[in-house]
Design a protein around this motif. Structure first.
Motif, mmCIF file in Angstrom:
data_model
loop_
_atom_site.group_PDB
_atom_site.id
_atom_site.type_symbol
_atom_site.label_atom_id
_atom_site.label_comp_id
_atom_site.label_asym_id
_atom_site.label_seq_id
_atom_site.Cartn_x
_atom_site.Cartn_y
_atom_site.Cartn_z
ATOM 1 N N ASN A 2 0.844 -1.191 0.000
ATOM 2 C CA ASN A 2 0.000 0.000 0.000
ATOM 3 C C ASN A 2 0.885 1.248 0.000
ATOM 4 O O ASN A 2 1.402 1.645 1.043
ATOM 5 N N PHE A 3 1.044 1.871 -1.139
ATOM 6 C CA PHE A 3 1.907 3.044 -1.248
ATOM 7 C C PHE A 3 1.284 4.296 -0.637
ATOM 8 O O PHE A 3 1.948 5.310 -0.498
ATOM 9 N N LYS A 4 0.024 4.218 -0.239
ATOM 10 C CA LYS A 4 -0.634 5.339 0.451
ATOM 11 C C LYS A 4 -0.492 5.224 1.962
ATOM 12 O O LYS A 4 -0.894 6.113 2.699
ATOM 13 N N GLN A 5 0.089 4.112 2.448
ATOM 14 C CA GLN A 5 0.269 3.881 3.876
ATOM 15 C C GLN A 5 1.092 5.004 4.501
ATOM 16 O O GLN A 5 2.101 5.439 3.944
ATOM 17 N N ALA A 6 0.693 5.448 5.679
ATOM 18 C CA ALA A 6 1.440 6.470 6.409
ATOM 19 C C ALA A 6 2.719 5.861 6.974
ATOM 20 O O ALA A 6 2.726 4.714 7.441
ATOM 21 N N VAL A 7 3.808 6.613 6.904
ATOM 22 C CA VAL A 7 5.100 6.199 7.449
ATOM 23 C C VAL A 7 5.648 7.336 8.302
ATOM 24 O O VAL A 7 5.256 8.489 8.150
ATOM 25 N N ILE A 8 6.560 6.988 9.180
ATOM 26 C CA ILE A 8 7.185 7.997 10.043
ATOM 27 C C ILE A 8 8.610 8.235 9.579
ATOM 28 O O ILE A 8 9.352 7.301 9.264
ATOM 29 N N THR A 9 8.973 9.496 9.544
ATOM 30 C CA THR A 9 10.342 9.898 9.255
ATOM 31 C C THR A 9 10.640 11.116 10.117
ATOM 32 O O THR A 9 9.921 11.382 11.082
ATOM 33 N N THR A 10 11.680 11.848 9.785
ATOM 34 C CA THR A 10 12.034 13.039 10.568
ATOM 35 C C THR A 10 12.198 14.240 9.653
ATOM 36 O O THR A 10 12.375 14.095 8.445
ATOM 37 N N ASN A 11 12.186 15.399 10.269
ATOM 38 C CA ASN A 11 12.425 16.606 9.469
ATOM 39 C C ASN A 11 13.854 16.625 8.930
ATOM 40 O O ASN A 11 14.125 17.265 7.926
ATOM 41 N N PHE A 12 14.777 15.896 9.550
ATOM 42 C CA PHE A 12 16.149 15.804 9.025
ATOM 43 C C PHE A 12 16.137 15.152 7.637
ATOM 44 O O PHE A 12 16.842 15.579 6.727
ATOM 45 N N ILE A 13 15.331 14.104 7.484
ATOM 46 C CA ILE A 13 15.201 13.417 6.193
ATOM 47 C C ILE A 13 14.553 14.353 5.179
ATOM 48 O O ILE A 13 15.007 14.462 4.042
ATOM 49 N N ILE A 14 13.516 15.040 5.588
ATOM 50 C CA ILE A 14 12.832 15.991 4.700
ATOM 51 C C ILE A 14 13.812 17.051 4.209
ATOM 52 O O ILE A 14 13.766 17.472 3.063
ATOM 53 N N GLU A 15 14.737 17.450 5.076
ATOM 54 C CA GLU A 15 15.708 18.493 4.739
ATOM 55 C C GLU A 15 16.929 17.960 3.997
ATOM 56 O O GLU A 15 17.845 18.712 3.702
ATOM 57 N N GLY A 16 16.967 16.649 3.699
ATOM 58 C CA GLY A 16 18.029 16.132 2.849
ATOM 59 C C GLY A 16 18.986 15.128 3.462
ATOM 60 O O GLY A 16 19.864 14.624 2.758
ATOM 61 N N SER A 17 18.875 14.827 4.753
ATOM 62 C CA SER A 17 19.735 13.793 5.330
ATOM 63 C C SER A 17 19.408 12.451 4.702
ATOM 64 O O SER A 17 18.237 12.166 4.426
ATOM 65 N N PRO A 18 20.397 11.595 4.491
ATOM 66 C CA PRO A 18 20.118 10.296 3.869
ATOM 67 C C PRO A 18 19.381 9.358 4.825
ATOM 68 O O PRO A 18 19.577 9.421 6.040
ATOM 69 N N ILE A 19 18.553 8.512 4.258
ATOM 70 C CA ILE A 19 17.866 7.483 5.034
ATOM 71 C C ILE A 19 18.838 6.315 5.176
ATOM 72 O O ILE A 19 19.276 5.739 4.188
ATOM 73 N N LEU A 20 19.178 5.992 6.425
ATOM 74 C CA LEU A 20 20.163 4.951 6.703
ATOM 75 C C LEU A 20 19.562 3.753 7.421
ATOM 76 O O LEU A 20 20.216 2.730 7.566
ATOM 77 N N GLU A 21 18.324 3.891 7.871
ATOM 78 C CA GLU A 21 17.670 2.810 8.608
ATOM 79 C C GLU A 21 16.190 2.774 8.263
ATOM 80 O O GLU A 21 15.525 3.798 8.256
ATOM 81 N N VAL A 22 15.715 1.579 7.949
ATOM 82 C CA VAL A 22 14.294 1.363 7.661
ATOM 83 C C VAL A 22 13.798 0.308 8.640
ATOM 84 O O VAL A 22 14.349 -0.792 8.700
ATOM 85 N N ILE A 23 12.799 0.672 9.414
ATOM 86 C CA ILE A 23 12.241 -0.236 10.410
ATOM 87 C C ILE A 23 10.827 -0.603 9.995
ATOM 88 O O ILE A 23 10.037 0.270 9.647
ATOM 89 N N ARG A 24 10.528 -1.891 10.033
ATOM 90 C CA ARG A 24 9.159 -2.363 9.826
ATOM 91 C C ARG A 24 8.776 -3.114 11.096
ATOM 92 O O ARG A 24 9.310 -4.182 11.372
ATOM 93 N N ASP A 25 7.877 -2.529 11.874
ATOM 94 C CA ASP A 25 7.561 -3.144 13.160
ATOM 95 C C ASP A 25 6.633 -4.336 13.025
ATOM 96 O O ASP A 25 6.223 -4.698 11.916
ATOM 97 N N GLU A 26 6.294 -4.949 14.142
ATOM 98 C CA GLU A 26 5.483 -6.166 14.129
ATOM 99 C C GLU A 26 4.067 -5.936 13.615
ATOM 100 O O GLU A 26 3.387 -6.889 13.242
ATOM 101 N N ASP A 27 3.620 -4.689 13.558
ATOM 102 C CA ASP A 27 2.298 -4.361 13.011
ATOM 103 C C ASP A 27 2.355 -3.991 11.531
ATOM 104 O O ASP A 27 1.336 -3.669 10.936
ATOM 105 N N GLY A 28 3.551 -3.986 10.947
ATOM 106 C CA GLY A 28 3.703 -3.635 9.540
ATOM 107 C C GLY A 28 3.898 -2.149 9.299
ATOM 108 O O GLY A 28 3.942 -1.712 8.152
#
Length: 84
Positions: A2-28
């Motif tokens: 589901n590409f419309k699924q909400a995800v959590i990130t940070t304003n650091f990522i929004i401002e251009g910091s690279p994504i170095l960790e992707v977590i998928r919790d037990e609820d998906g």
């Protein structure tokens, strides 16, 4: 996926910091992080589609199962997957 699924990130990522960790919790649910400390003040909610548009190398990490984390040293590195 589901590409419309909400995800959590940070304003650091929004401002251009690279994504170095992707977590998928037990609820998906997904978190896309860059190594900085996460607080309520710097948390941002986007759609999965929006975060992929920011960094299409994430497609390599989206195959992880629930309760797993994918991480890398920098944006050019390959994803390493680990069960949490």
């Amino acid at each position: 996926m589901n590409f419309k699924q909400a995800v959590i990130t940070t304003n650091f990522i929004i401002e251009g910091s690279p994504i170095l960790e992707v977590i998928r919790d037990e609820d998906g649910d997904w978190q896309f992080l860059g190594g900085q400390e996460i607080t309520e003040e710097n948390a941002v909610v986007l759609s999965l589609e929006q975060i992929i548009a920011m960094d299409n190398t994430l497609m390599g990490a989206l195959t992880i199962d629930e309760s797993c984390v994918a991480y890398r040293a920098n944006k050019e590195s390959k994803w390493v997957v680990q069960k949490t």
